[in-house]
Design an enzyme around this catalytic site. Structure first.
Site, PDB file in Angstrom:
ATOM      1  N   ALA A 216       0.839  -1.362   0.031  1.00  0.00           N
ATOM      2  CA  ALA A 216      -0.141  -0.044   0.095  1.00  0.00           C
ATOM      3  C   ALA A 216       0.907   1.082  -0.040  1.00  0.00           C
ATOM      4  O   ALA A 216       1.867   1.133   0.497  1.00  0.00           O
ATOM      5  CB  ALA A 216      -1.008  -0.187   1.228  1.00  0.00           C
ATOM      6  N   PRO A 217       0.370   2.359  -0.582  1.00  0.00           N
ATOM      7  CA  PRO A 217      -0.766   2.446  -1.511  1.00  0.00           C
ATOM      8  C   PRO A 217      -0.562   1.823  -2.701  1.00  0.00           C
ATOM      9  O   PRO A 217      -1.846   1.710  -3.428  1.00  0.00           O
ATOM     10  CB  PRO A 217      -1.228   4.256  -1.476  1.00  0.00           C
ATOM     11  CG  PRO A 217       0.323   4.634  -1.437  1.00  0.00           C
ATOM     12  CD  PRO A 217       1.182   3.870  -0.720  1.00  0.00           C
ATOM     13  N   GLY A 219       2.359   1.750  -5.451  1.00  0.00           N
ATOM     14  CA  GLY A 219       3.165   2.319  -6.585  1.00  0.00           C
ATOM     15  C   GLY A 219       4.269   1.128  -7.184  1.00  0.00           C
ATOM     16  O   GLY A 219       4.180   1.226  -8.551  1.00  0.00           O
ATOM     17  N   ASP A 255      -0.079 -10.014   7.185  1.00  0.00           N
ATOM     18  CA  ASP A 255       1.323  -9.573   7.606  1.00  0.00           C
ATOM     19  C   ASP A 255       2.289 -10.469   6.628  1.00  0.00           C
ATOM     20  O   ASP A 255       2.263 -11.743   6.160  1.00  0.00           O
ATOM     21  CB  ASP A 255       1.392 -10.552   8.937  1.00  0.00           C
ATOM     22  CG  ASP A 255       2.904 -10.055   9.600  1.00  0.00           C
ATOM     23  OD1 ASP A 255       3.723  -9.463   8.552  1.00  0.00           O
ATOM     24  OD2 ASP A 255       3.261 -10.378  10.674  1.00  0.00           O
ATOM     25  N   ASP A 271       8.732  -3.877   0.084  1.00  0.00           N
ATOM     26  CA  ASP A 271       9.145  -2.601   0.458  1.00  0.00           C
ATOM     27  C   ASP A 271       8.727  -2.154   1.884  1.00  0.00           C
ATOM     28  O   ASP A 271       8.387  -1.081   2.248  1.00  0.00           O
ATOM     29  CB  ASP A 271       8.508  -1.519  -0.628  1.00  0.00           C
ATOM     30  CG  ASP A 271       8.844   0.000  -0.406  1.00  0.00           C
ATOM     31  OD1 ASP A 271      10.159   0.036   0.148  1.00  0.00           O
ATOM     32  OD2 ASP A 271       8.187   0.804  -0.808  1.00  0.00           O
ATOM     33  N   LYS A 300      16.396  -1.980   4.445  1.00  0.00           N
ATOM     34  CA  LYS A 300      16.455  -0.708   5.305  1.00  0.00           C
ATOM     35  C   LYS A 300      17.937  -0.875   6.061  1.00  0.00           C
ATOM     36  O   LYS A 300      18.417  -1.754   6.489  1.00  0.00           O
ATOM     37  CB  LYS A 300      15.450  -0.360   6.375  1.00  0.00           C
ATOM     38  CG  LYS A 300      14.034  -0.546   5.837  1.00  0.00           C
ATOM     39  CD  LYS A 300      13.801   0.658   4.796  1.00  0.00           C
ATOM     40  CE  LYS A 300      12.575   0.284   3.963  1.00  0.00           C
ATOM     41  NZ  LYS A 300      12.311   1.119   2.389  1.00  0.00           N
TER      42      LYS A 300
HETATM   43  C1  LIG Z   1       7.051   2.071   2.359  1.00  0.00           C
HETATM   44  S1  LIG Z   1       5.411   1.549   2.263  1.00  0.00           S
HETATM   45  C2  LIG Z   1       5.236   0.757   0.665  1.00  0.00           C
HETATM   46  C3  LIG Z   1       4.939   1.595  -0.451  1.00  0.00           C
HETATM   47  C4  LIG Z   1       4.698   0.850  -1.514  1.00  0.00           C
HETATM   48  N1  LIG Z   1       5.714   0.132  -2.246  1.00  0.00           N
HETATM   49  C5  LIG Z   1       4.445   1.757  -2.698  1.00  0.00           C
HETATM   50  O1  LIG Z   1       4.966   2.057  -3.884  1.00  0.00           O
HETATM   51  O2  LIG Z   1       3.342   2.351  -2.557  1.00  0.00           O
HETATM   52  C6  LIG Z   1       5.559   0.512   3.575  1.00  0.00           C
HETATM   53  C7  LIG Z   1       4.323  -0.445   3.625  1.00  0.00           C
HETATM   54  O3  LIG Z   1       4.275  -1.397   4.471  1.00  0.00           O
HETATM   55  C8  LIG Z   1       3.443  -1.951   5.157  1.00  0.00           C
HETATM   56  N2  LIG Z   1       3.845  -2.834   6.150  1.00  0.00           N
HETATM   57  C9  LIG Z   1       4.459  -2.495   7.357  1.00  0.00           C
HETATM   58  N3  LIG Z   1       4.634  -3.882   8.010  1.00  0.00           N
HETATM   59  C10 LIG Z   1       4.076  -4.579   7.332  1.00  0.00           C
HETATM   60  C11 LIG Z   1       3.788  -6.261   7.552  1.00  0.00           C
HETATM   61  N4  LIG Z   1       4.426  -6.810   8.430  1.00  0.00           N
HETATM   62  N5  LIG Z   1       2.911  -6.874   6.346  1.00  0.00           N
HETATM   63  C12 LIG Z   1       2.583  -6.457   5.555  1.00  0.00           C
HETATM   64  N6  LIG Z   1       2.802  -4.910   5.363  1.00  0.00           N
HETATM   65  C13 LIG Z   1       3.597  -4.130   6.104  1.00  0.00           C
HETATM   66  C14 LIG Z   1       2.684  -0.623   5.662  1.00  0.00           C
HETATM   67  O4  LIG Z   1       1.376  -0.551   5.914  1.00  0.00           O
HETATM   68  C15 LIG Z   1       3.256  -0.042   4.531  1.00  0.00           C
HETATM   69  O5  LIG Z   1       1.882   0.399   3.483  1.00  0.00           O
END
Ligand SMILES: C[S@@+](CC[C@H](N)C(=O)[O-])C[C@H]1O[C@@H](n2cnc3c(N)ncnc32)[C@H](O)[C@@H]1O
Length: 349
Positions: A216-217, A219, A255, A271, A300
Site C-alpha cells: 500500500a498504497p 506504487g 502480515d 518494500d 533498510k
Molecule cells: C514504504 S510503504 C510501501 C510503499 C509501496 N511500495 C508503494 O510503492 O506504494 C510500506 C508499507 O508496508 C506496510 N507494512 C508494514 N509492516 C507490514 C507487514 N508486516 N506486513 C505487510 N505490510 C506491512 C505498511 O502498511 C506500508 O503500507
C-alpha cells in the site's frame, strides 16, 4: 591518472570508502580511500602504477553497492578564461574517447554548477572533436568530467559498458501521474539497474504473477500492473482504488512476514520498513522455498556500520541459499531513489 573518483548519495562517503578499500585489498591493489563528509563523493588514491585502471578492469561497476558513478583520472585546476585550452592540455596523455559526459556532485554546489556545465558542454565538445580527442564510438572509453567548481574538474575515464547507465548515476525517470505513490520510481529504477533492457519482455512478461509485500498504497504494484503482471498485494493498509479496478490486483490484508503464496510466483517484491536482518531472512525463505523466481527487496539500513551490515546480511543470504543447494544470483545497490536503504535483487538460476 591513478585516482578513482566515486560519486555517491551525500552522507554515504564512509560506506564508499569502506567498500572500495575492501575491494582494493581483495584485488591486491595498493592505495587508500578518503572523503569529506557530505561531499557526495570519495576518492581512492592508488599508490601503484596502473592501479586504478586495473581495479576498474577487474571489477564490474554494477556489482558496487554504494558508488553511483566512478572514473579514473586526476583533478585539473581551471583558469577563469580558456578552460578549454587547459583541459585540452590535460588530456594530452588521455586516449581518444568515444563519448563525453559533464557531471557534478549531488550537493547544493553541484546543482548550482549544472547550469554552467550545460553552457560549457557545446563548445567543449566541438573543441575536443576538432582536436581528435572525441569520436562517436561506444567501444572507446567515456570521458567523464566532474566539476567541483568552475575552477576545478576531475578529468576521468570509464568504459561506457562498465560505469553508470546515466550521468552521475541519476536516472532520468518521469514520475507517472497515475501512480499511487512516488515509491513507484524505486521499482522502475531497480528494473533498469538489475535487468538488462533486452530481457524485460521475457522476465517482466504479461501474464506473469507477483506478490507485493507491504504494497500500500500501490506504487510498486502499479509498475507490475503496467506490465500486465497479476499481483497479490499484501498489506493491512488500503490500496489505491484505481489499481483495484485494473483487474490485475488481489488485495490480501495480511502480515507480509507470515504470508505464503498458494502457488509459486514469478516475482516477489517487498518494500516493508523493517529491521534488515528480518527482511534478509524473509528473502532467504522466499527464494529458498521456491516461492518466487526473482525478487526485488528493499533493505533498510542501520544507523552505523552500514557497509559492514549489508555485507554481513548478503553473505548470510548467500550461505543460506547455498546450504539448500540452490544457485541464486544476488545483487545489491543503493539506487538513486533509495534513502537510508539499499535494494537487493535475487534470481534463481
Ligand atoms: C514504504 S510503504 C510501501 C510503499 C509501496 N511500495 C508503494 O510503492 O506504494 C510500506 C508499507 O508496508 C506496510 N507494512 C508494514 N509492516 C507490514 C507487514 N508486516 N506486513 C505487510 N505490510 C506491512 C505498511 O502498511 C506500508 O503500507
Amino acid at each position: 591518472m591513478n585516482t578513482m573518483l566515486l560519486h555517491c548519495r551525500p552522507g554515504f562517503e564512509g560506506e564508499v570508502c569502506a567498500e572500495i578499500s575492501e575491494l582494493a585489498a581483495h584485488l591486491d591493489v595498493a592505495g587508500y580511500a578518503k572523503a569529506k563528509p557530505n561531499s557526495a563523493c570519495a576518492e581512492f588514491i592508488c599508490t601503484e602504477p596502473g592501479g586504478a585502471e586495473r581495479m576498474m578492469r577487474k571489477l564490474r561497476f554494477n556489482q558496487l553497492i554504494f558508488p553511483r558513478q566512478w572514473a579514473r583520472g586526476e583533478y585539473v585546476e581551471l583558469p577563469e578564461t580558456d578552460r578549454i585550452g587547459v583541459l585540452l592540455e590535460a588530456l594530452a596523455d588521455y586516449p581518444v574517447c568515444g563519448s563525453l559526459w559533464l557531471e557534478v556532485l549531488d550537493t547544493n554546489e553541484g546543482k548550482e554548477l549544472s547550469t554552467f556545465c550545460r553552457k560549457f558542454e557545446k563548445p567543449l565538445r566541438a573543441a575536443l572533436t576538432k582536436a581528435g580527442k572525441l569520436k562517436d564510438d561506444p567501444r572507446l572509453p567515456r570521458l567523464l568530467l566532474t566539476f567541483r567548481s568552475g575552477r576545478e574538474a576531475f578529468v576521468g575515464l570509464a568504459e561506457s559498458n562498465n560505469s553508470a547507465l546515466w550521468p552521475m548515476g541519476i536516472p532520468r525517470l518521469k514520475f507517472p501521474r497515475e501512480a499511487p505513490s512516488r515509491s513507484t520510481l524505486k521499482l522502475e529504477e531497480a528494473w533498469h539497474h538489475f535487468i538488462p533492457r533486452a530481457d524485460w519482455d521475457k522476465r517482466l512478461a504479461p501474464g506473469m504473477t507477483a506478490v507485493d509485500l507491504g504494497a500500500a498504497p500501490g506504487g510498486w504494484t502499479w509498475q507490475l500492473v503496467q506490465r500486465e503482471i497479476k499481483v497479490t498485494a499484501v498489506d493491512n493498509g488500503p490500496m489505491a482504488e484505481s489499481l483495484m479496478y485494473s483487474g490485475f490486483v488481489e488485495h490480501q490484508r495480511a502480515d507480509g512476514f507470515t504470508f505464503k503464496p498458494r502457488r509459486p510466483v514469478n516475482w516477489m517484491v517487498c518494500d516493508i520498513v523493517e529491521k534488515p536482518a528480518r527482511t534478509a531472512a524473509l528473502i532467504e525463505t522466499w527464494l529458498g522455498e521456491g516461492w518466487c523466481q526473482e525478487a526485488v527487496v528493499n533493505l533498510k539500513l542501520p544507523m552505523k556500520q552500514r557497509h559492514a551490515e549489508v555485507q554481513k546480511l548478503l553473505a548470510r543470504i548467500d550461505t543460506g541459499l547455498k546450504a539448500r543447494g540452490l544457485k541464486v544470483s544476488i545483487a545489491c545497490k543503493q539506487l538513486y531513489h533509495d534513502r537510508e536503504e539499499v535494494t537487493c535483487h535475487l534470481r534463481r538460476l
